[in-house]
Motif scaffolding. Structure first.
Motif, PDB file in Angstrom:
ATOM      1  N   HIS A 154      -7.358   4.723  -3.445  1.00  0.00           N
ATOM      2  CA  HIS A 154      -8.600   5.500  -3.403  1.00  0.00           C
ATOM      3  C   HIS A 154      -8.440   6.749  -2.541  1.00  0.00           C
ATOM      4  O   HIS A 154      -8.841   7.851  -2.940  1.00  0.00           O
ATOM      5  CB  HIS A 154      -9.739   4.648  -2.842  1.00  0.00           C
ATOM      6  CG  HIS A 154     -10.134   3.523  -3.735  1.00  0.00           C
ATOM      7  ND1 HIS A 154     -11.093   2.603  -3.393  1.00  0.00           N
ATOM      8  CD2 HIS A 154      -9.709   3.172  -4.971  1.00  0.00           C
ATOM      9  CE1 HIS A 154     -11.228   1.727  -4.377  1.00  0.00           C
ATOM     10  NE2 HIS A 154     -10.399   2.053  -5.330  1.00  0.00           N
ATOM     11  N   LEU A 155      -7.893   6.582  -1.355  1.00  0.00           N
ATOM     12  CA  LEU A 155      -7.811   7.706  -0.429  1.00  0.00           C
ATOM     13  C   LEU A 155      -6.824   8.769  -0.910  1.00  0.00           C
ATOM     14  O   LEU A 155      -7.051   9.967  -0.720  1.00  0.00           O
ATOM     15  CB  LEU A 155      -7.419   7.190   0.963  1.00  0.00           C
ATOM     16  CG  LEU A 155      -8.424   6.211   1.601  1.00  0.00           C
ATOM     17  CD1 LEU A 155      -7.955   5.773   2.970  1.00  0.00           C
ATOM     18  CD2 LEU A 155      -9.815   6.830   1.674  1.00  0.00           C
ATOM     19  N   VAL A 156      -5.730   8.339  -1.537  1.00  0.00           N
ATOM     20  CA  VAL A 156      -4.780   9.326  -2.075  1.00  0.00           C
ATOM     21  C   VAL A 156      -5.407  10.092  -3.232  1.00  0.00           C
ATOM     22  O   VAL A 156      -5.262  11.321  -3.344  1.00  0.00           O
ATOM     23  CB  VAL A 156      -3.480   8.621  -2.510  1.00  0.00           C
ATOM     24  CG1 VAL A 156      -2.567   9.592  -3.251  1.00  0.00           C
ATOM     25  CG2 VAL A 156      -2.753   8.066  -1.293  1.00  0.00           C
ATOM     26  N   LEU A 157      -6.126   9.399  -4.092  1.00  0.00           N
ATOM     27  CA  LEU A 157      -6.794  10.081  -5.202  1.00  0.00           C
ATOM     28  C   LEU A 157      -7.899  11.003  -4.697  1.00  0.00           C
ATOM     29  O   LEU A 157      -8.147  12.074  -5.281  1.00  0.00           O
ATOM     30  CB  LEU A 157      -7.361   9.056  -6.172  1.00  0.00           C
ATOM     31  CG  LEU A 157      -7.944   9.605  -7.479  1.00  0.00           C
ATOM     32  CD1 LEU A 157      -6.883  10.335  -8.268  1.00  0.00           C
ATOM     33  CD2 LEU A 157      -8.553   8.488  -8.309  1.00  0.00           C
ATOM     34  N   LEU A 158      -8.566  10.611  -3.617  1.00  0.00           N
ATOM     35  CA  LEU A 158      -9.585  11.477  -3.026  1.00  0.00           C
ATOM     36  C   LEU A 158      -8.967  12.785  -2.550  1.00  0.00           C
ATOM     37  O   LEU A 158      -9.558  13.861  -2.720  1.00  0.00           O
ATOM     38  CB  LEU A 158     -10.265  10.751  -1.869  1.00  0.00           C
ATOM     39  CG  LEU A 158     -11.285  11.555  -1.053  1.00  0.00           C
ATOM     40  CD1 LEU A 158     -12.454  11.991  -1.916  1.00  0.00           C
ATOM     41  CD2 LEU A 158     -11.773  10.745   0.143  1.00  0.00           C
ATOM     42  N   PRO A 172      -3.803  -2.094  -0.544  1.00  0.00           N
ATOM     43  CA  PRO A 172      -3.314  -1.208  -1.618  1.00  0.00           C
ATOM     44  C   PRO A 172      -4.431  -0.529  -2.399  1.00  0.00           C
ATOM     45  O   PRO A 172      -4.308   0.642  -2.780  1.00  0.00           O
ATOM     46  CB  PRO A 172      -2.500  -2.158  -2.515  1.00  0.00           C
ATOM     47  CG  PRO A 172      -2.069  -3.248  -1.610  1.00  0.00           C
ATOM     48  CD  PRO A 172      -3.181  -3.434  -0.640  1.00  0.00           C
ATOM     49  N   GLN A 173      -5.535  -1.239  -2.613  1.00  0.00           N
ATOM     50  CA  GLN A 173      -6.664  -0.626  -3.323  1.00  0.00           C
ATOM     51  C   GLN A 173      -7.240   0.541  -2.524  1.00  0.00           C
ATOM     52  O   GLN A 173      -7.521   1.608  -3.072  1.00  0.00           O
ATOM     53  CB  GLN A 173      -7.746  -1.682  -3.547  1.00  0.00           C
ATOM     54  CG  GLN A 173      -8.948  -1.190  -4.333  1.00  0.00           C
ATOM     55  CD  GLN A 173      -8.757  -1.328  -5.818  1.00  0.00           C
ATOM     56  OE1 GLN A 173      -8.449  -2.395  -6.306  1.00  0.00           O
ATOM     57  NE2 GLN A 173      -8.948  -0.252  -6.551  1.00  0.00           N
ATOM     58  N   TRP A 174      -7.389   0.350  -1.224  1.00  0.00           N
ATOM     59  CA  TRP A 174      -7.913   1.428  -0.379  1.00  0.00           C
ATOM     60  C   TRP A 174      -6.958   2.621  -0.357  1.00  0.00           C
ATOM     61  O   TRP A 174      -7.402   3.776  -0.365  1.00  0.00           O
ATOM     62  CB  TRP A 174      -8.143   0.910   1.039  1.00  0.00           C
ATOM     63  CG  TRP A 174      -9.238  -0.097   1.168  1.00  0.00           C
ATOM     64  CD1 TRP A 174      -9.902  -0.728   0.152  1.00  0.00           C
ATOM     65  CD2 TRP A 174      -9.803  -0.585   2.377  1.00  0.00           C
ATOM     66  NE1 TRP A 174     -10.841  -1.590   0.659  1.00  0.00           N
ATOM     67  CE2 TRP A 174     -10.806  -1.526   2.013  1.00  0.00           C
ATOM     68  CE3 TRP A 174      -9.554  -0.350   3.715  1.00  0.00           C
ATOM     69  CZ2 TRP A 174     -11.555  -2.212   2.969  1.00  0.00           C
ATOM     70  CZ3 TRP A 174     -10.295  -1.031   4.668  1.00  0.00           C
ATOM     71  CH2 TRP A 174     -11.290  -1.943   4.297  1.00  0.00           C
ATOM     72  N   ALA A 226       0.820  -1.215   0.000  1.00  0.00           N
ATOM     73  CA  ALA A 226       0.000   0.000   0.000  1.00  0.00           C
ATOM     74  C   ALA A 226       0.850   1.258   0.000  1.00  0.00           C
ATOM     75  O   ALA A 226       0.456   2.279  -0.579  1.00  0.00           O
ATOM     76  CB  ALA A 226      -0.937  -0.006   1.210  1.00  0.00           C
ATOM     77  N   VAL A 227       2.004   1.200   0.634  1.00  0.00           N
ATOM     78  CA  VAL A 227       2.857   2.399   0.711  1.00  0.00           C
ATOM     79  C   VAL A 227       3.362   2.818  -0.664  1.00  0.00           C
ATOM     80  O   VAL A 227       3.178   3.976  -1.079  1.00  0.00           O
ATOM     81  CB  VAL A 227       4.018   2.151   1.695  1.00  0.00           C
ATOM     82  CG1 VAL A 227       4.966   3.346   1.703  1.00  0.00           C
ATOM     83  CG2 VAL A 227       3.480   1.896   3.096  1.00  0.00           C
ATOM     84  N   PRO A 228       3.996   1.932  -1.448  1.00  0.00           N
ATOM     85  CA  PRO A 228       4.428   2.387  -2.786  1.00  0.00           C
ATOM     86  C   PRO A 228       3.269   2.716  -3.719  1.00  0.00           C
ATOM     87  O   PRO A 228       3.395   3.601  -4.579  1.00  0.00           O
ATOM     88  CB  PRO A 228       5.245   1.204  -3.317  1.00  0.00           C
ATOM     89  CG  PRO A 228       4.806   0.037  -2.528  1.00  0.00           C
ATOM     90  CD  PRO A 228       4.427   0.553  -1.193  1.00  0.00           C
TER      91      PRO A 228
END
Length: 271
Positions: A153-157, A148-150, A97-99
């Motif tokens: 989403h949150l970074v794009l939000l 990683p999917q979550w 999820a980090v990268p």
């Protein structure tokens, strides 16, 4: 008569059972309405009226519903991985999820494509897992891709929010909105999965497919943030010349002009 009493007792039991079912259904309908109103209120408060943010809220809710339905399917899957393997899968998900979040933060334009590819790949993998319930390695891969999917989403939000918006409030409401849909799908999967073991996985496939379609409607990040339209400058009133003033003479009336004011008469006398 014993037979008549038995029939009366049976009728009483049937009537009470019907009443209990009706009360259960009515309370369920009331609960569903309350959940729906709560979810819509959270969606409106979190998105702030921005269409792109609201679409990402819906996408995140559908994906979380698929993930919790997948976790519910692990309970009934034959040969499901144990707690140790699940812990390792979640640990690998945290590391991935980090990268993934850093990649989307560095190149927001690729976030929409990354989300779509992840959803399509996970939908196909979940479909294969629903066909082969004994493939615990594939289930572990699907579990590792949840976090990683979550994160994507949150970074794009964060990138889609307009300037000045409360970031943490929007992220928290996105998780609340998604958990409402996810818990409904997860609890339903636990109940129906006892009868049909592959049911939660098929629900996850449907949710991931819907999420892939929603990803196509996400706006491209990095564009101008939507905001209130600027008011147009006031138009100054046009100056009217004395010759352009409108006459206020009502129709049907004739203005009397004396002969002394008639220029044609003066010209005749001059001549």
């Amino acid at each position: 008569m014993p037979l008549l009493r038995a029939l009366q007792t049976f009728a009483d039991v049937v009537v009470r059972t019907i009443r209990v079912l009706i009360a259960t259904v009515s309370r369920s309908v009331i609960g569903i309405r309350w959940l729906t109103r709560t979810a819509l209120r959270i969606r409106v408060q979190g998105s702030g009226g921005v269409t792109g943010v609201a679409r990402l809220y819906d996408l995140h809710a559908v994906v979380v519903a698929a993930d919790l339905s997948l976790l519910a399917g692990l309970v009934w899957a034959v040969g499901a991985p144990g707690s140790t393997h699940l812990g390792l899968a979640f640990g690998a998900g945290v590391l991935a999820a980090v990268p993934a979040g850093l990649a989307v933060s560095a190149a927001p334009a690729s976030g929409r494509a990354l989300i779509g590819l992840l959803l399509v790949g996970r939908a196909v993998a979940t479909l294969l897992a629903a066909q082969w319930l004994t493939s615990w390695v594939l289930l572990l891969v699907l579990v590792a891709l949840i976090l990683p999917q979550w994160a994507v989403h949150l970074v794009l939000l964060r990138r889609l929010l307009p300037p000045g918006a409360h970031v943490f409030g929007a992220l928290w409401r996105a998780m609340q909105y998604a958990l409402i849909a996810g818990l409904v799908a997860g609890v339903t999967g636990l109940v129906i999965g006892g009868l049909v073991a592959a049911w939660p996985l098929w629900v996850a496939v449907c949710c991931l497919s819907v999420g892939a379609l929603l990803a196509l409607r996400l706006p491209a990040p990095g564009g101008p943030a939507p905001g209130p339209a600027k008011p147009l400058p006031p138009v100054p009133p046009a100056k009217r010349l004395p010759q352009q003033e409108q006459r206020t003479i009502p129709e049907g009336f004739h203005v009397y002009r004396p002969s002394s004011l008639d220029p044609s008469g003066d010209e005749g006398r001059t001549k």
